[in-house]
Design a protein around this motif. Structure first.
Motif, mmCIF file in Angstrom:
data_model
loop_
_atom_site.group_PDB
_atom_site.id
_atom_site.type_symbol
_atom_site.label_atom_id
_atom_site.label_comp_id
_atom_site.label_asym_id
_atom_site.label_seq_id
_atom_site.Cartn_x
_atom_site.Cartn_y
_atom_site.Cartn_z
ATOM 1 N N ALA A 1 -3.780 1.610 -3.433
ATOM 2 C CA ALA A 1 -4.691 1.878 -2.323
ATOM 3 C C ALA A 1 -5.158 0.594 -1.650
ATOM 4 C CB ALA A 1 -5.899 2.671 -2.822
ATOM 5 N N THR B 1 -5.343 4.384 -7.258
ATOM 6 C CA THR B 1 -5.969 5.676 -7.502
ATOM 7 C C THR B 1 -5.023 6.498 -8.362
ATOM 8 O OG1 THR B 1 -5.031 6.549 -5.459
ATOM 9 C CG2 THR B 1 -7.258 5.671 -5.340
ATOM 10 N N ASP C 1 0.847 -1.196 0.000
ATOM 11 C CA ASP C 1 0.000 0.000 0.000
ATOM 12 C C ASP C 1 0.881 1.244 0.000
ATOM 13 O OD1 ASP C 1 -2.412 -1.347 0.025
ATOM 14 O OD2 ASP C 1 -2.748 -1.126 2.172
#
Length: 124
Positions: free
Chosen positions: A107, A122, A89
């Motif tokens: 994300a 994103t 992440d």
């Protein structure tokens, strides 16, 4: 699962990547900065945009006249082709084959699929 299933799955993933794959560059990040402990990697994967219904600040895109939307984008990575690729992440992904080299941030990660790791990203 029977080995026959694995053989067909792997063949299908290779063929899809061959036809629909894009060249991507992975930039490992930690706390918003480059992660020197992991190396940048170029790989081929399928990038899928607009998989889910787009949303805007009022709900569904059909319920409001805005053009500001947040469609879902996913990166589908072959486990067979890139068994050692470690994505976390916050890492960054750049789509090198797209005009303007679109930039994404990881994300979410789904690593429970049989033959693929699926990143929810994103756009930056």
């Amino acid at each position: 699962m029977p080995p026959k299933f694995h053989a067909h799955r792997d063949k299908a993933i290779r063929k899809v990547d061959e036809i629909m794959g894009e060249t991507l560059r992975h930039y490992p990040m930690i706390n918003g900065m480059a992660d020197a402990a992991r190396v940048k990697t170029e790989f081929t994967a399928v990038v899928r945009s607009g998989q889910a219904e787009e949303k805007n600040v009022s709900g569904t895109s059909a319920s409001w006249g805005s053009r500001i939307t947040s469609g879902k984008t996913e990166v589908h990575i072959s486990r067979l082709a890139y068994p050692d690729l470690l994505v976390k992440d916050g890492d960054r992904i750049v789509a090198l084959d797209r005009p303007g080299e679109h930039r994404f941030q990881v994300a979410g990660i789904n690593d429970r699929m049989h033959g693929r790791i699926i990143l929810e990203v994103t756009e930056l």
